[in-house]
Design an enzyme around this catalytic site. Structure first.
Site, short mmCIF file in Angstrom:
data_model
loop_
_atom_site.label_atom_id
_atom_site.label_comp_id
_atom_site.label_asym_id
_atom_site.label_seq_id
_atom_site.Cartn_x
_atom_site.Cartn_y
_atom_site.Cartn_z
N ASN A 95 10.86 3.95 0.15
CA ASN A 95 10.77 2.62 1.09
C ASN A 95 11.36 1.48 0.60
OD1 ASN A 95 9.10 4.00 3.18
ND2 ASN A 95 6.97 3.47 2.24
N ARG A 146 0.77 -1.25 -0.06
CA ARG A 146 0.14 -0.03 0.01
C ARG A 146 0.84 1.20 0.00
NH1 ARG A 146 -5.19 1.74 3.99
NH2 ARG A 146 -3.95 0.97 5.32
N ASP A 147 2.07 1.19 0.26
CA ASP A 147 2.74 2.68 0.00
C ASP A 147 4.38 2.17 -0.49
OD1 ASP A 147 3.22 5.23 0.83
OD2 ASP A 147 4.21 4.73 2.50
N LEU A 148 4.14 1.56 -1.91
CA LEU A 148 5.70 1.19 -2.30
C LEU A 148 6.03 2.36 -2.91
CD1 LEU A 148 7.65 -0.58 -3.34
CD2 LEU A 148 6.20 -0.92 -5.42
#
Length: 363
Positions: A179, A173-175
């Site tokens: 990160n 959900r937050d690639l």
């Protein structure tokens, strides 16, 4: 954190009213309390900025994104010498996320945790000495640009990490490039699962959730409806592929409103003739990359960036095998003598996806 970042409230001009003075003072107090708490545990935040201050419903502020945090001073020293690396992440409650083992080598390993109350919890992760992919792609300095072979290897590692999570019904959900952390040998691992979410069950195609994440990487259907699936991660992976190819950020307001999103800027140049991919490639590579590999990666990125999530490829069954072929030492040689070698593994090589409403703009 439903009200988003302090950065949005201070600098994004729109329909929302400006923060009143009393709220600004309260936010400053909350941030000071957060730093004081970290310092009392000998932790240096090292990346305090308005985008890392998130606001709750009552405008209470909390610190977020401990990607550059570092253990502080010991033995009476006045400072520590360090490189960008180890990361500490805030734990998000209520996500329904199943336990994920990092032993597969695709996720940054959990070293330990700190907890002194229900409201103060920290997770401590392994040190990744080469820092984030974002730093290597976009921070201009004395370090040389990542060579093409390393960029392909990073893409493969990220694809393996996502395939690993998806096999356990977890949506990252937050690639984004910040990160993705690199080890001493430039092997990449996914970090910061604070926004990860358990995937759909019972034959459902998606889960409905509050929209969070990072602009420029989030899939359009997720932004519009809150419908989240593994294919949302695939879209974000397509954006990371574009960053690896172009050396440009997913969001850059300097490109102008019409093309501030990397997808909007690159898509018109990637659709059509494969040989024109060179127009978007990172100039810092100096042309040192196999042209056919760049074309294959561009075709894969286009498939990942399809508007319809149902037409995006699967990470494990399609994306990862396609990228692993690029790691084979014979790929560059054989691709120069065959114009059809990718037809079986990359249908998008001959079938450009539909991406509506884009025009070509200069960066």
């Amino acid at each position: 954190m439903p009200r988003g970042s302090l950065d949005n409230h201070l600098f994004r001009r729109g329909s929302q009213p400006p923060l009143p003075w009393s709220t600004r003072v309260s936010v400053a107090v909350d941030v000071a309390r957060g730093l004081a708490f970290l310092h009392s545990r000998d932790v240096i935040f090292r990346d305090l900025k308005s985008t890392n201050v998130l606001l709750g419903l009552d405008h209470r502020a909390k610190l977020s994104d401990f990607g550059l945090a570092r253990a502080g001073l010991t033995g009476g020293k006045s400072h520590v010498c360090t490189r960008v690396g180890g990361f500490i992440s805030r734990c998000e409650r209520g996500s329904g996320l199943p336990i994920v083992s990092p032993d597969a080598g695709f996720l940054v390993k959990l070293v330990g945790y700190c907890s002194d109350s229900d409201s103060n919890k920290l997770l401590v992760y392994e040190y990744m000495p080469r820092g984030s992919l974002e730093n290597h792609l976009f921070r201009r300095g004395s370090q040389p640009p990542l060579p093409w072979s390393t960029r392909v290897a990073v893409a493969v590692d990220v694809a393996r990490g996502l395939a690993f999570l998806h096999s356990r019904d977890v949506i990252f959900r937050d690639l984004k490039s910040s990160n993705v952390l690199l080890g001493p040998d430039h092997r990449a691992k996914l970090s910061d699962l604070g926004l990860a979410r358990a995937g759909p069950t019972g034959g459902k195609s998606h889960v409905s959730t509050r929209v969070v994440g990072t602009r420029g990487y989030a899939a359009p259907e997720y932004v519009a409806t809150g419908h989240l699936s593994a294919k949302s991660d695939v879209y974000g992976f397509g954006v990371v592929l574009l960053e690896l190819m172009t050396g440009r950020r997913a969001l850059d307001e300097a490109r102008g409103v019409a093309s501030e999103l990397l997808v909007d800027w690159a898509m018109p140049m990637l659709q059509g003739e494969r040989r024109k991919v060179i127009r978007v490639m990172d100039t810092r590579l100096g042309g040192q990359y196999p042209k056919r590999q760049a074309q294959d990666m561009a075709a894969l990125a286009l498939r990942c960036l399809q508007n319809d999530p149902k037409t995006r490829p699967s990470m494990a069954d399609d994306v990862l095998p396609s990228l692993e072929l690029l790691l084979q030492p014979t790929t560059a040689k054989s691709s120069s003598s065959s114009s059809t070698m990718t037809s079986s593994r990359s249908p998008a090589a001959s079938e450009a996806p539909v991406h509506r409403g884009h025009r070509r703009h200069k960066a």
